[in-house]
Design an enzyme around this catalytic site. Structure first.
Site, PDB file in Angstrom:
ATOM      1  N   HIS A  59     -15.561  33.054  41.722  1.00 45.21           N
ATOM      2  CA  HIS A  59     -13.949  34.178  41.307  1.00 45.21           C
ATOM      3  C   HIS A  59     -13.656  34.941  40.168  1.00 45.21           C
ATOM      4  CE1 HIS A  59     -12.081  31.518  44.922  1.00 45.21           C
ATOM      5  NE2 HIS A  59     -12.660  30.613  44.558  1.00 45.21           N
ATOM      6  N   LYS A  79     -35.244  26.878  31.504  1.00 41.06           N
ATOM      7  CA  LYS A  79     -36.047  27.497  30.755  1.00 41.06           C
ATOM      8  C   LYS A  79     -37.729  27.163  31.153  1.00 41.06           C
ATOM      9  CE  LYS A  79     -33.924  28.986  26.750  1.00 41.06           C
ATOM     10  NZ  LYS A  79     -33.775  29.300  25.587  1.00 41.06           N
ATOM     11  N   ALA A 132     -34.082  17.572  37.029  1.00 40.83           N
ATOM     12  CA  ALA A 132     -32.814  16.802  37.091  1.00 40.83           C
ATOM     13  C   ALA A 132     -32.068  17.763  36.275  1.00 40.83           C
ATOM     14  CB  ALA A 132     -33.159  15.310  36.877  1.00 40.83           C
TER      15      ALA A 132
END
Length: 208
Positions: free
Chosen positions: A122, A189, A169
């Site tokens: 948005h 990274k 994770a």
């Protein structure tokens, strides 16, 4: 001019058409769209499974393709209102995933629990207008073949994740990840890359 083109070019007809497809103040298709339109527009491969508790906010004016033997697990959300969702063969979409198009996922790829891939954003630039009422923008998310994305990962609009890459994770992926890489963190990274000459994973040069 086709009927669909005529409807799209006429604001009044377009408004009526959208009302027929989507209940007022809701972001899901009407029941008859799921029952009678989507089966003719969307494609599910042989042996593909979408669990009954999945929230399928899928519309006939965009594509949804699920490859052979691929599985979308319980409590996931699929939304192709602003972009196609394409998933290859033998891929697994884990419990509680959210996939908002435009998103393309390759074959033999697995997403663990509560992964979010959203190709939509948005606008926020006009401070006089709430973000929810500002213009929507989209950028394609592309996930390659043989990828493993860990639990609670977020992948932002416009990102490409290369073949046989692993996302740790809890990571937030805001930039492209090359093939055969391991990436972790917020922002994610690359910490390892695969060395084909030595046939082993090695620490990336920029990893700490």
């Amino acid at each position: 001019m086709t009927l669909i083109s005529k409807i799209k070019s006429d604001p009044k007809l377009k408004k009526i058409g959208l009302w027929m497809l989507i209940p007022s103040n809701e972001y899901r298709p009407r029941w008859w769209v799921k029952a009678f339109l989507n089966p003719f527009k969307h494609s599910r491969g042989k042996g593909a499974i979408v669990r009954h508790q999945t929230k399928t906010d899928l519309f006939p004016f965009r594509n949804f393709v699920l490859g052979d033997r691929s599985v979308i697990e319980t409590f996931s959300t699929l939304n192709n209102a602003v972009g196609d969702i394409i998933i290859g063969d033998d891929s697994f979409i884990g419990v509680g995933n959210v996939i908002i198009g435009p998103v393309s996922i390759g074959s033999n790829t697995m997403l663990a629990q509560n992964v979010v891939l959203s190709g939509m954003n948005h606008g926020y630039e006009d401070v006089k207008v709430p973000p929810i009422k500002q213009k929507i923008s989209t950028k394609q998310i592309t996930v390659g073949d043989n990828v493993w994305i860990g639990a609670n990962v977020t992948v932002t609009a416009g990102v490409e994740i290369g073949n046989h890459s692993i996302i740790g994770a809890g990571s937030v992926v805001t930039k492209n990840i090359p093939d055969y890489s391991v990436a972790v963190g917020n922002p994610a990274k690359v910490i390892k890359k695969y060395n084909f000459e030595l046939e082993k994973w090695e620490k990336a040069n920029n990893a700490v």
